[in-house]
Design a protein around this motif. Structure first.
Motif, mmCIF file in Angstrom:
data_model
loop_
_atom_site.group_PDB
_atom_site.id
_atom_site.type_symbol
_atom_site.label_atom_id
_atom_site.label_comp_id
_atom_site.label_asym_id
_atom_site.label_seq_id
_atom_site.Cartn_x
_atom_site.Cartn_y
_atom_site.Cartn_z
ATOM 1 N N ARG A 170 0.825 -1.191 0.000
ATOM 2 C CA ARG A 170 0.000 0.000 0.000
ATOM 3 C C ARG A 170 0.869 1.254 0.000
ATOM 4 N NH1 ARG A 170 -4.448 -0.030 4.405
ATOM 5 N NH2 ARG A 170 -2.664 0.345 5.755
ATOM 6 N N THR A 171 1.847 1.283 0.900
ATOM 7 C CA THR A 171 2.690 2.494 0.970
ATOM 8 C C THR A 171 4.103 2.111 1.366
ATOM 9 O OG1 THR A 171 2.005 2.754 3.253
ATOM 10 C CG2 THR A 171 0.922 4.157 1.651
ATOM 11 N N LEU A 172 4.975 3.063 1.157
ATOM 12 C CA LEU A 172 6.358 2.933 1.633
ATOM 13 C C LEU A 172 6.513 3.929 2.761
ATOM 14 C CD1 LEU A 172 8.260 3.149 -1.757
ATOM 15 C CD2 LEU A 172 7.254 1.169 -0.686
ATOM 16 N N ARG A 173 7.259 3.569 3.787
ATOM 17 C CA ARG A 173 7.461 4.561 4.841
ATOM 18 C C ARG A 173 8.810 4.361 5.530
ATOM 19 N NH1 ARG A 173 3.398 4.294 9.512
ATOM 20 N NH2 ARG A 173 5.114 5.390 10.484
ATOM 21 N N ASP A 174 9.183 5.356 6.287
ATOM 22 C CA ASP A 174 10.379 5.329 7.138
ATOM 23 C C ASP A 174 11.655 4.914 6.418
ATOM 24 O OD1 ASP A 174 8.620 5.854 9.222
ATOM 25 O OD2 ASP A 174 8.274 3.727 9.569
ATOM 26 N N PRO A 175 12.058 5.611 5.368
ATOM 27 C CA PRO A 175 13.340 5.248 4.755
ATOM 28 C C PRO A 175 14.495 5.718 5.626
ATOM 29 C CG PRO A 175 12.435 7.171 3.692
ATOM 30 C CD PRO A 175 11.440 6.771 4.721
ATOM 31 N N VAL A 176 15.448 4.846 5.870
ATOM 32 C CA VAL A 176 16.664 5.234 6.581
ATOM 33 C C VAL A 176 17.829 4.603 5.832
ATOM 34 C CG1 VAL A 176 17.957 5.041 8.708
ATOM 35 C CG2 VAL A 176 15.501 5.311 8.806
ATOM 36 N N CYS A 177 18.806 5.418 5.427
ATOM 37 C CA CYS A 177 19.951 4.916 4.659
ATOM 38 C C CYS A 177 19.451 4.152 3.430
ATOM 39 C CB CYS A 177 20.871 4.061 5.512
ATOM 40 S SG CYS A 177 21.573 5.020 6.848
ATOM 41 N N ASN A 178 19.686 2.826 3.398
ATOM 42 C CA ASN A 178 19.180 2.103 2.229
ATOM 43 C C ASN A 178 18.094 1.102 2.634
ATOM 44 O OD1 ASN A 178 20.813 0.456 3.630
ATOM 45 N ND2 ASN A 178 21.846 -0.447 1.879
ATOM 46 N N ARG A 179 17.436 1.385 3.753
ATOM 47 C CA ARG A 179 16.363 0.484 4.200
ATOM 48 C C ARG A 179 15.027 1.229 4.153
ATOM 49 N NH1 ARG A 179 20.547 0.057 7.328
ATOM 50 N NH2 ARG A 179 19.773 1.387 9.008
ATOM 51 N N VAL A 180 13.963 0.487 3.915
ATOM 52 C CA VAL A 180 12.665 1.131 3.832
ATOM 53 C C VAL A 180 11.609 0.114 4.262
ATOM 54 C CG1 VAL A 180 12.286 0.512 1.431
ATOM 55 C CG2 VAL A 180 11.219 2.548 2.329
ATOM 56 N N THR A 181 10.491 0.600 4.780
ATOM 57 C CA THR A 181 9.414 -0.292 5.229
ATOM 58 C C THR A 181 8.309 -0.323 4.176
ATOM 59 O OG1 THR A 181 9.871 0.361 7.478
ATOM 60 C CG2 THR A 181 7.806 -0.762 7.098
ATOM 61 N N LEU A 182 7.868 -1.513 3.834
ATOM 62 C CA LEU A 182 6.725 -1.650 2.930
ATOM 63 C C LEU A 182 5.512 -1.923 3.792
ATOM 64 C CD1 LEU A 182 8.310 -4.271 0.517
ATOM 65 C CD2 LEU A 182 8.599 -1.812 0.470
ATOM 66 N N GLU A 183 4.463 -1.153 3.606
ATOM 67 C CA GLU A 183 3.242 -1.447 4.364
ATOM 68 C C GLU A 183 2.262 -2.102 3.416
ATOM 69 O OE1 GLU A 183 -0.074 0.869 6.983
ATOM 70 O OE2 GLU A 183 1.806 1.895 6.534
ATOM 71 N N LEU A 184 1.841 -3.311 3.754
ATOM 72 C CA LEU A 184 0.942 -4.039 2.871
ATOM 73 C C LEU A 184 -0.492 -3.638 3.179
ATOM 74 C CD1 LEU A 184 2.564 -7.556 2.966
ATOM 75 C CD2 LEU A 184 3.144 -5.584 1.594
ATOM 76 N N ASN A 185 -1.369 -4.030 2.266
ATOM 77 C CA ASN A 185 -2.762 -3.683 2.489
ATOM 78 C C ASN A 185 -3.305 -4.369 3.731
ATOM 79 O OD1 ASN A 185 -2.338 -6.099 1.338
ATOM 80 N ND2 ASN A 185 -4.257 -6.139 0.198
ATOM 81 N N SER A 186 -2.662 -5.457 4.126
ATOM 82 C CA SER A 186 -3.175 -6.151 5.302
ATOM 83 C C SER A 186 -2.733 -5.483 6.591
ATOM 84 C CB SER A 186 -2.659 -7.581 5.290
ATOM 85 O OG SER A 186 -1.250 -7.531 5.213
ATOM 86 N N GLY A 187 -1.920 -4.445 6.474
ATOM 87 C CA GLY A 187 -1.424 -3.800 7.692
ATOM 88 C C GLY A 187 -0.103 -4.377 8.140
ATOM 89 N N VAL A 188 0.325 -5.484 7.516
ATOM 90 C CA VAL A 188 1.634 -6.037 7.860
ATOM 91 C C VAL A 188 2.705 -5.091 7.321
ATOM 92 C CG1 VAL A 188 3.195 -7.968 7.496
ATOM 93 C CG2 VAL A 188 0.750 -8.349 7.686
ATOM 94 N N MET A 189 3.782 -4.927 8.085
ATOM 95 C CA MET A 189 4.869 -4.083 7.590
ATOM 96 C C MET A 189 6.122 -4.926 7.427
ATOM 97 S SD MET A 189 4.276 -0.534 9.502
ATOM 98 C CE MET A 189 3.700 -1.258 10.987
ATOM 99 N N LEU A 190 6.804 -4.734 6.312
ATOM 100 C CA LEU A 190 8.028 -5.481 6.045
ATOM 101 C C LEU A 190 9.146 -4.471 5.808
ATOM 102 C CD1 LEU A 190 6.470 -7.960 3.507
ATOM 103 C CD2 LEU A 190 7.099 -8.466 5.854
ATOM 104 N N ARG A 191 10.316 -4.737 6.379
ATOM 105 C CA ARG A 191 11.432 -3.816 6.186
ATOM 106 C C ARG A 191 12.380 -4.458 5.176
ATOM 107 N NH1 ARG A 191 12.199 1.100 7.445
ATOM 108 N NH2 ARG A 191 14.190 1.906 8.175
ATOM 109 N N ILE A 192 12.701 -3.765 4.098
ATOM 110 C CA ILE A 192 13.629 -4.349 3.129
ATOM 111 C C ILE A 192 14.861 -3.467 3.022
ATOM 112 C CG2 ILE A 192 11.818 -5.410 1.753
ATOM 113 C CD1 ILE A 192 12.406 -3.194 -0.333
ATOM 114 N N CYS A 193 15.894 -4.064 2.487
ATOM 115 C CA CYS A 193 17.166 -3.375 2.376
ATOM 116 C C CYS A 193 17.564 -3.402 0.902
ATOM 117 C CB CYS A 193 18.154 -4.136 3.232
ATOM 118 S SG CYS A 193 19.779 -3.479 3.154
ATOM 119 N N ILE A 194 17.824 -2.265 0.304
ATOM 120 C CA ILE A 194 18.200 -2.225 -1.117
ATOM 121 C C ILE A 194 19.727 -2.268 -1.182
ATOM 122 C CG2 ILE A 194 18.056 -0.857 -3.229
ATOM 123 C CD1 ILE A 194 15.383 -1.832 -2.284
#
Length: 1979
Positions: free
Chosen positions: A609-633
């Motif tokens: 649904r959205t991206l939030r809280d980018p820090v350095c090269n990491r960012v959180t993906l917020e899914l439509n279910s409300g689950v949040m996943l943090r990924i690292c590019i």
């Protein structure tokens, strides 16, 4: 002009691990003891419910939780800054708010999160953010940044700083949003309904305010729009349509959105200028236009204002700081513009007023928080707040407008307004850029950006992006800083379709979530690739229970068509300390989805649904279910080498090409399932060469890159890391990719280890030998083909850079493979030769070269800087050392930093060009200009330190060291410089270490290895900090050994230091014994047989009473002894030892008590002694301690009997300066109690603390207690006499040395104050008169006859009259009324009572004329010269007169007995006529007193100097008096005579202890002890006080303090040592006892304690102290053993720590004494550093133990006889000792290596004795290199380059003559031996293999055996140039002369040429006969 968006088709990269993300604060709050616990437990996030009971559970929980509760939670993340260096571990910080709680936590990938701070506030938190406030420093412009967390509530903002301060700033209005900026906070005011449409008289109120610091006022913000006409008028931001959507610190900008126009505007935020401030605040002079007419244009109402000139208070612009906010661009849009033009006439009439929002009353209402009304409030005052409230929260419109003035308002009203001072604005926003809305479009076109961020691309372009969610696109506005970096320019806008976006700070990219749901990576506006997630998305819907918890990385992979994805929000984190400035409703995503939506979504596939809280090269993906996943590019490169190559490529290529290459590489490197990091280099080579047009398949060595993995099992094992692994789908996907077809090669795995390359080749000779087939052609259409030469050159320079760093040199061998290939193909033979010389074993394996078509060769850009002669940095440095001219060395700005540093260092230090680093840089360095920057700015000024480079005529070594430091070069860097190159730098450092300058900054001292200076410099910078010594050595007294030992108040003397000063005996313990007053005394009275028991008890008690006279006098001395030795603990009261007046009688140890009632004890006997005891306890507190008002009050005793002690404690706090912290309220409180002692202590204390400040509040305080200073009509206050005395002295102290006329006049008349009629002023008049005299003396201290404006007072004449008597003058002035009627008790007549006034007047004269050498005044003070007159003067007054006369004639005082006797009048010295009636008693008495006065003056003159002549002279007189006293009691000397002798003796004893103050002299101590033992008889309380004061002065402050002879100190000593001591403990008749403690004001710290910087223990060190020349002696130098008391600083020229034990260090005092003063104030700690090979004086007092060092130093064979065991006698450095332990001792198993052990021992010995242990690695490196050469197993010639540089440095030093021999570091026979070994090895090789050299010179292809390696070594070491082009020169030589003349052009050094002669000539003539005779000649 939007830039080309370069698309990579169908590429994809793999994202790093996915982890489920739950804000840490949520976890924490669940356990937080708070009311929200219950609700939070129910508020389980969806992710944790999946696994429990499936959908039903989730739905259920969502139903329970109301929407409100989910709303409250929000959080922000930012990159953590450790505050030290950028390269610390990076971590994330989270600020989480829910309800009333804010939680600040920190955690990184490696370490779990932990709560840093949690705050709970009173009302719900609206917003929490990080903000840095600048605190301006008073002395300079630099601001200190205070990091804080701001928690916004509805009514106030709580600010918590990291250092622990808390502020609460009340808000005067409701705030809708708060933003953090560079300057502070911006507040947006909430718009109320009645505020939006004001009626005609209305005036819009400002909407944006700034707060620069929690203690500052909230001020409105000014804006400066870039208008079309006259629009740049400055005005307040008051447009309610303008909303701020983003703020940023670096650059300081604000982005706002205009809700009416639908446009975004960018504003620069800065401090307001003076003009703008005054423009906003001033009122216009004449009203313009018709207000009502103007108002008719409704559209403009909000922008116009009524300008009646009664309006506004004229506010002048004060200097305030400024902060800013945005405003809508009111006039730049066509819409507004047309609106204005619809009323042209009106606009014309009112043009001045249209845009001027001059400060109107309505603004005043809002903003003029008048400061005058409540100065105490930090927050806005109440009056201000009420005004705010009425205007903003008024229920009815009427209330709102009631405050605004209508044009016809009465003058009365506006006058009322005028009183309010307007608030001065601090910040200004200036419009930079605004969106353009195409005409004809409606405002629906645009809507407010939901996210704004800054991002930059790989080529350093910067973009400001805003995401417009309603249109699903991202607008990227490129911006450029102007050349002077003051303006920002916005050239172009690009739009990217996006649903969401987030910036990735560290990898210069942003992540974009496209509408289809896939994640795409962009760098700037260039699309890089899709991001592939190893997707747990598929799992989110399978409601099984066996799902692993989402925190673990999920392995399975899928590549869905619309792989869940999302946008990137990017802050520029380097530049912006707080990425918190994010709009609330976007960055803080509320869980606003209703449960119904969730239910529906649950059936569908999860998507992002959205991206939030980018820090350095990491960012959180917020899914439509409300689950949040943090990924690292992933990053663009992990290996340092690849990163550097990419940097160089980016530098040289044009931007578009560079971008293509970088994007291409990024995709290859991060392809899903691609190779792991260790294969990075091979992958880079393949990619890079392919882009240049190579077919990497066909080239043998690049093909082999792929087969190396199996050869290295370690790497193969590593390969199997699961996190790097992908799945088969990925593989198929890759094989089908366009990229695969294009590159057509397998994915590369392998390592770039050069030795592997070599081994592979050796194992497969066929591949290397195979002739290069025609297929090896370069593809000229490849993207980088044209740029090959330029790329080759920058990589070559990078290679040279890597050579200069030991740590990166291994990587150079990988790079060389690539370089040699390019060099061959560009047919640059000399480059290939250079690489072969560097790495003969590697390069000789490569033979292939590719064919470049002649046709396309012309298409290559051959840059002008590509020279055929390859730049070699070692060659350049070597020619520097040989003194040859050479061309400037090319360098890449910002990439080749090391090259630049070393080249310039050599230019400065070896060539000796002292402008090399400033103006002549271009002589030595040639900067390449890049493909993309016109001005090559250096992006890497990373570690620029604060050292200012200032070049005077310092030595080159000094300049070099200072310059290197300013470039951020440290010892750590020096270790990585190759040993040969580093040698000159080490030499410069070595020279500087010998003679450092004391004012070098800390970094320089660190570099030269003088930690002692570093520590000292560090202290200098920490002068602000409160701790006395700070981090290093702390003078903390040891814990008392016996716990039961009663506290005697002297346990804080520092034994570590006193033990060094007085190491031979226990005198300090003895002093403690003499001065302790807390234990019972021993009362030994023998019971005679005829004495009854009752009488015996009385006898014992009488004896005890005598002993108590002594005990009660001890505290005065103890206070001086323990002066400033203790730092109190703020949580504990000060320990005060009790004054014990009981005794113990032997043998049974029975108690003897004075309170038994058997004998009469004077009442109040202990009042003053306990006061003194309190002072003594308080004086222990050091001035540097932290004492505050609360602690002072906390010490107030509960029991009233301790009140006197507390009074003394207060006085002591004044003497050490802490009483200034006592709140005025408390002072008032203490004084109103009316406790006499407390008042005395307080008044004296406060005045001492405010010494000489003329402080008005203190003056008022004192005046209340002095009737003479009150107006005549005031009520008579009943002030106790002693308090009046204290107050008078207080006036003297506060006005000391000021010459204040009124006070002088009053005090002058007070000396002769007559007694009053009603018995007032009748008792103890002497002490009041004396006090007035002393005070008058202090006020006019040392002014002499220059008293300005007091000539009419006739001060000296009046004082003379007081001294000798005469008629009283009529009272003048205010006090005439008071003294109308005479006293009824005391009949004095109209003459002056000399007995009362004489002492005060005498001392007043002495102090006024102190040190003026005014002879006429001094003659008034001569003793009379006739017997008749002598009879009229009290002997005591003779003492005072003599003392006064001597200190006026200060310069005539001489330290000898003749001078003392010269003060006795002639008539007493002559022969007496027996017929005259002379009273011998009178004469003796007069003589004694005059002598005592002269001795006293001598003591003051030489106070604290420890002058031996003065001491001997005084000691002589003391002995004489002692002899006379031994006759006392006999008929010759009556009882009266005894008292006089004792008085004189006490004064002489005090004089001696003044001279020897702080030295603890034994003879004086013996005298004091002798008097201590004498009790009873005439020895009264006063004498004991004198003797113990002498003892206290002798050990002043435990030996750390001594006395000063400044005017102020002399005045204090005169008050304290007034020669009339009290007869008993309640006696204040002649002199107030409390004044005895003023001696403290004369004390100054002058003890210098050397502290060993390594062990941090005090030690002995030899000092050399040089005195300035004076009229009594020439400039002299003395040697002192520190710790020692220094002489007074103004007498000194310099103080120097002398060798040989410690490194020398000199403090030059002729320039300034501040440095030394600050050292002395901080406990006198001077850091010293022991030289290697020396032992401290304590371990080796005579220096015999290190005699070993001297014997072996004389260059004999001692070096070989050196036993490693003996190392510990030379040095205490652990590294050296363990080196000796492990490398210099032969053990059984290693007999074979014995010779190298001996060699190591010799090296170690050399280093230690030569004082340069850091040379040991260099020695070892040389030895290793030579050893390897002799065994012939060198793989590369690098060590020989270094050896060559070392030898050349040595030669250049030797050439200057043996005189310079001591300059060099390598001074021993070691270097010649090593040099010889190299020569022998190379010569013997040459003898056997001359053919190899010949074939090389003919340019034949070399074989690949060890011979080629040796040949390369030979060529490098002998500096023989490449012969490929020179063989023509040398071939035809027949004779040596011919050869010599030709070779001079080649630049071969002579001695190297001689080695070649036989070969060259023999190759010509074919004979070998020449070889041997030349051998001898050549060596």
């Amino acid at each position: 002009m939007s830039e080309v968006v370069y698309e990579e088709t169908a590429t994809m990269i793999a994202a790093g691990d996915l982890q489920s993300f739950v804000p840490f604060g949520r976890e924490h709050c669940r356990n937080h003891p708070n009311a929200f616990n219950l609700q939070l437990r129910e508020l389980q996030p969806a992710s944790e419910l999946w696994s429990s009971d499936g959908a039903a559970g989730l739905v259920g929980s969502l139903q329970e939780v109301s929407l409100q509760e989910r709303e409250r939670e929000s959080w922000k993340l930012r990159k953590g800054c450790t505050g030290v260096k950028e390269d610390e571990t990076e971590f994330e910080e989270e600020l989480y708010t829910v309800g009333n709680v804010a939680v600040w936590s920190q955690g990184s990938r490696t370490q779990a999160s932990s709560v840093y701070k949690a705050f709970t506030v009173d009302s719900p938190v609206q917003q929490a953010l990080w903000c840095n406030f600048g605190i301006p420093q008073n002395n300079n412009d630099a601001e200190e940044v205070e990091q804080t967390v701001c928690i916004v509530q509805s009514s106030c903002i709580n600010v918590h700083t990291v250092t622990g301060k808390d502020f609460i700033s009340p808000l005067p209005f409701q705030v809708s949003n708060v933003w953090a900026t560079k300057f502070g906070l911006l507040l947006e005011r909430k718009n109320t309904a009645n505020d939006t449409q004001p009626n005609p008289p209305g005036e819009p109120l400002p909407t944006v305010f700034s707060m620069l610091h929690p203690l500052d006022e909230i001020a409105p913000i000014v804006c400066k729009p870039s208008g079309l006409f006259e629009g740049s008028r400055v005005q307040y931001v008051s447009d309610s349509n303008m909303k701020i959507v983003f703020t940023c610190c670096q650059p300081s900008i604000v982005v706002s959105y205009d809700t009416v126009q639908g446009t975004h505007t960018v504003w620069a935020l800065r401090k307001v200028t003076h003009d703008e401030r005054s423009m906003v605040l001033r009122c216009p002079t004449e009203p313009t236009g018709t207000p009502l007419g103007l108002m008719a244009s409704g559209f403009l109402t909000s922008h116009l204002r009524n300008t009646s000139h009664l309006d506004s208070p004229g506010g002048s612009g004060a200097t305030g700081l400024s902060s800013g906010a945005g405003i809508s661009s009111a006039f730049s849009s066509p819409l507004r513009y047309s609106a204005l033009h619809s009323h042209p006439s009106r606009i014309m009439t009112s043009s001045p007023g249209v845009h001027s929002r001059v400060h109107s009353p309505s603004i005043s209402n809002m903003a003029a928080l008048s400061r005058a009304h409540s100065p105490g409030m930090a927050a806005p005052s109440f009056s201000g707040a009420s005004r705010f409230n009425t205007s903003f929260h008024s229920p009815s419109p009427r209330g709102h407008h009631g405050l605004l003035q209508s044009p016809n308002s009465t003058a009365n009203e506006s006058v009322l307004m005028q009183e309010m001072e307007p608030i001065i604005p601090d910040l200004c926003v200036e419009q930079l850029w605004s969106e353009t809305v195409p005409t004809g479009c409606h405002r629906e076109m645009s809507s407010q950006a939901s996210k704004v961020f800054l991002t930059s691309d790989l080529c350093e372009n910067q973009y400001l992006c805003f995401l417009v969610e309603s249109h699903q696109h991202l607008r990227c506005v490129k911006f450029i800083e102007s050349n002077d970096s003051t303006q920002l320019i916005f050239p172009s806008v690009t739009t990217i379709p996006a649903k969401d976006a987030a910036p990735l700070q560290t990898i210069d990219a942003m992540l974009v979530l496209e509408a289809c749901g896939s994640l795409v990576l962009y760098t700037g506006i260039t699309r890089v690739s899709k991001v592939h997630l190893s997707s747990p998305l598929s799992h989110s819907i399978s409601l099984t229970n066996n799902l692993p918890h989402l925190r673990t990385p999920v392995e399975t992979v899928s590549t869905p068509a619309n792989g869940g994805s999302r946008h990137i929000h990017r802050f520029n984190e380097d530049a912006m300390p707080s990425p918190v400035s994010d709009l609330k409703n976007l960055s803080i995503k509320h869980h606003e989805a209703s449960f119904f939506e969730d239910y529906i979504f649950q059936q569908t596939t999860p998507f992002i649904r959205t991206l939030r809280d980018p820090v350095c090269n990491r960012v959180t993906l917020e899914l439509n279910s409300g689950v949040m996943l943090r990924i690292c590019i992933p990053e663009i490169a992990t290996s340092e080498l690849v990163r550097k190559c990419l940097q160089a490529i980016r530098f040289i290529l044009p931007k578009e090409v560079a971008m293509k290459v970088l994007v291409k590489w990024y995709n290859i490197y991060n392809a899903p399932g691609g190779p792991s990091a260790h294969a990075e280099w091979s992958q880079f080579v393949t990619c890079f060469m392919t882009l240049m047009g190579y077919n990497t398949e066909r080239l043998a060595w690049t093909r082999h890159l792929q087969f190396e993995v199996p050869l290295s099992p370690v790497i193969a094992a590593k390969k199997a890391r699961p996190s790097d692994g992908g799945s088969d789908e990925d593989w198929d996907y890759l094989l089908a990719s366009h990229y695969h077809r294009q590159i057509n090669s397998q994915p590369v795995c392998g390592s770039a280890d050069s030795s592997n390359v070599a081994t592979t080749e050796k194992e497969d000779p066929s591949s290397a030998a195979s002739p290069s087939s025609s297929s090896l052609k370069l593809e000229s259409s490849a993207p980088l083909f044209h740029h090959i030469p330029a790329l080759f050159y920058v990589l070559h320079l990078l290679y040279q850079e890597l050579q200069l760093d030991e740590l990166h040199r291994a990587r150079a061998s990988s790079l060389v493979c690539l370089l040699q290939q390019l060099a061959r193909d560009l047919q640059l033979e000399e480059y290939v030769d250079l690489y072969w010389r560097d790495y003969p074993s590697i390069i000789s394996c490569f033979t292939e070269s590719c064919v470049v078509d002649q046709a396309v060769i012309g298409q290559m850009h051959h840059p002008s800087f590509l020279s055929s002669d390859p730049p070699c940095v070692f060659n350049w440095l070597s020619s520097c050392l040989r003194g040859e001219e050479s061309l400037p060395f090319p360098s890449l700005p910002g990439i080749c930093q090391r090259t630049k540093l070393l080249v310039l260092s050599y230019a400065l230090y070896i060539i000796g060009d002292d402008k090399a680093t400033s103006t002549n840089v271009s002589k030595y360095l040639f900067k390449l200009s890049g493909g993309q920057r016109s001005c090559a700015s250096e992006p890497y000024s990373r570690r620029q330190s604060s050292v200012k480079v200032r070049f005077s005529n310092e030595s080159l070594a000094e300049q070099l060291v200072v310059w290197l430091t300013s470039q951020g070069f440290t010892l750590k860097d020096l270790e990585s410089v190759p040993f040969g190159v580093a040698l000159p730098i080490r030499e410069a450092i070595y020279r500087c270490r010998e003679e450092p300058s004391s004012d070098w900054p800390e970094e320089v001292c660190l570099l030269i290895g003088r930690q002692d200076l570093t520590k000292q410099a560090h202290k200098m910078t920490l002068a602000k900090s409160k701790a006395s010594v700070g981090s290093g050595f702390s003078l903390v007294p040891p814990a008392s050994s016996e716990a039961d030992e009663e506290e005697d108040g002297m346990s804080d003397i520092i034994h570590e230091v006193t033990g060094l000063i007085w190491s031979q005996d226990l005198r300090v313990q003895e002093v403690r014994r003499l001065l302790q007053s807390s234990r019972p005394v021993r009362v030994s009275v023998v019971q005679l047989p005829e004495v009854s028991d009752h009488e015996y008890i009385e006898e014992k008690e009488n004896k005890l009473l005598q002993l108590c006279q002594r005990t009660m006098a001890l505290p005065v001395g103890r206070g001086l002894f323990t002066l400033f030795s203790y730092h109190p603990v703020p949580t504990e009261p000060l320990p005060v030892p009790k004054l014990n007046l009981t005794g113990r009688a032997p043998p049974r140890n029975t108690m003897v008590d004075l309170n038994s009632g058997n004998i009469d004890v004077p009442p109040n006997m202990t009042n003053w002694p306990s006061f003194h005891n309190g002072v003594a306890a308080g004086l222990k507190i050091a001035p540097a301690s932290q004492v505050d008002s609360a602690w002072i009050a906390y010490n107030k005793p509960k029991s009233p009997e301790l009140a006197n002690e507390y009074a003394g404690f207060l006085m002591a706090l004044g003497l050490n300066g802490h009483l200034t912290k006592l709140a005025t309220l408390n002072i008032h409180d203490y004084l109103t109690k009316g406790h006499e002692m407390t008042s005395i202590g307080l008044l004296l204390g406060v005045s001492s603390a405010k010494l000489g400040t003329m402080d008005m509040s203190i003056t008022r305080l004192l005046s209340i207690h002095i009737p003479a200073l009150l107006p005549p009509t005031s009520t008579e206050l009943d002030v106790p006499h002693n308090v009046q005395v204290a107050a008078v002295i207080g006036i003297g102290l506060v006005y000391q040395g000021t010459g204040h006329r009124h006070n002088a006049e009053v005090l002058l008349s007070e000396i002769g104050r007559p007694p009053g009629p009603e018995m007032e002023y009748c008792t103890d008049r002497e002490s009041y008169s004396l006090a007035a005299g002393l005070a008058l003396g202090m006020v006019c201290l040392g002014h002499g006859s220059n008293l300005i404006g007091m000539t009419d007072l006739n001060v000296p004449e009046q004082l003379y009259q007081y001294m000798v008597g005469g008629h009283r003058r009529a009272q003048a002035g205010a006090n005439r009324e008071r003294h109308k009627s005479p006293s009824y008790q005391i009949k004095e007549g109209d003459t002056i009572n000399v007995d009362v006034t004489c002492p005060g007047a005498t001392l007043a004269l002495a102090m006024i004329y102190l040190k003026t050498n005014n002879r006429s005044i001094a003659d008034w003070l001569k003793p009379p010269d006739t017997w008749f007159l002598l009879d009229f003067i009290k002997p005591e007054f003779l003492l005072l007169r003599t003392l006064a006369r001597c200190i006026i004639m200060w310069d005539e005082i001489l330290p000898n007995t003749e001078w003392v006797k010269s003060n006795i009048p002639q008539i007493m010295r002559g022969n007496f006529d027996p017929s005259e009636d002379i009273n011998m008693d009178t004469m003796a008495q007069a003589q004694d007193y005059i002598t005592a006065g002269a001795c006293m003056a001598l003591g003051l003159r030489f106070a604290g100097s420890a002058n031996s002549d003065a001491f001997d002279c005084l000691y002589e007189f003391a002995r004489t008096f002692m002899k006379m006293m031994s006759f006392a009691g006999t008929a010759a000397v009556g009882a009266m005579g005894y008292y006089n002798l004792q008085t004189c003796l006490s004064m002489i004893l005090l004089a001696m202890s003044m001279v020897m103050a702080g030295t603890g002299n034994l003879k004086v101590l013996q005298l004091c002890r002798f008097f201590h033992k004498r009790t009873g008889g005439e020895m009264n309380y006063g004498f004991h006080m004198a003797h113990h004061m002498a003892l206290g002065l002798l050990f002043l402050g435990g030996g750390r303090y001594t006395l000063s002879t400044s005017n102020s100190a002399i005045a204090a000593l005169l008050c304290a040592l007034y020669p009339h001591f009290p007869a008993h403990s309640t006696d204040n008749r002649y002199h107030l006892q409390a004044l005895r403690h003023l001696a403290v004001l004369a004390a100054e710290p002058r003890l210098l304690v050397p502290v060993d910087v390594d062990s941090l223990k005090p030690c002995y060190a030899l000092l050399e102290v040089t005195y300035k020349e004076t009229k009594w002696y020439n400039e002299t130098t003395v040697e002192l053993m520190a710790p020692t008391l220094l002489p007074e600083l103004h007498l000194l020229k310099q103080v120097k720590v002398k060798g040989p034990r410690y490194w020398e260090l000199s403090l030059d005092l002729s320039k300034e004494t501040q440095h030394l003063k600050s050292i002395l104030i901080r406990d006198g700690v001077l850091y010293v550093k022991l030289r290697a090979g020396q032992l401290p004086y304590k371990d080796d007092p005579q220096g015999w133990k290190s005699l070993l060092a001297t014997t072996v130093n004389h260059r004999n064979s001692g070096a070989t006889a050196f036993k490693p065991e003996a190392i510990s006698t030379f040095t205490s450095e652990p590294a050296l000792i363990s080196f000796a332990e492990f490398f210099c001792k032969t053990s059984e198993g290693l007999k074979s290596r014995e010779d190298s052990f001996v060699l190591f021992s010799a090296m170690l010995y050399e280093c230690v004795t030569q004082e340069c242990p850091e040379m040991l690695p260099t020695y070892i490196a040389i030895e290793q290199a030579v050893g390897a050469l002799r065994q012939g197993d060198l793989q590369q010639t690098f060590p020989l380059w270094q050896l060559r540089l070392v030898v050349e440095l040595w030669d250049s030093r030797m050439l200057r003559g043996p005189a310079n021999k001591h300059d060099t570091l390598l001074t021993s026979e070691f270097l010649p031996v090593m040099k010889n070994a190299v020569d022998v090895a190379l010569d013997s090789w040459l003898k056997d293999h001359s053919s190899v050299l010949r074939s090389y010179m003919r340019g034949e292809v070399l074989s690949r055996d060890t011979q080629s390696i040796m040949l390369a070594c030979f060529l490098v070491y002998r500096s023989i140039p490449c012969f490929r082009n020179t063989n023509t020169h040398l071939e035809g030589c027949n004779s040596f002369a011919d050869l010599f003349s030709r070779s001079s052009q080649l630049g071969i050094p002579l001695r190297d040429l001689l080695r070649l002669v036989p070969i060259l000539l023999s190759s010509a003539s074919g004979s070998h006969s020449l070889l041997f005779p030349l051998q001898g000649f050549s060596s």
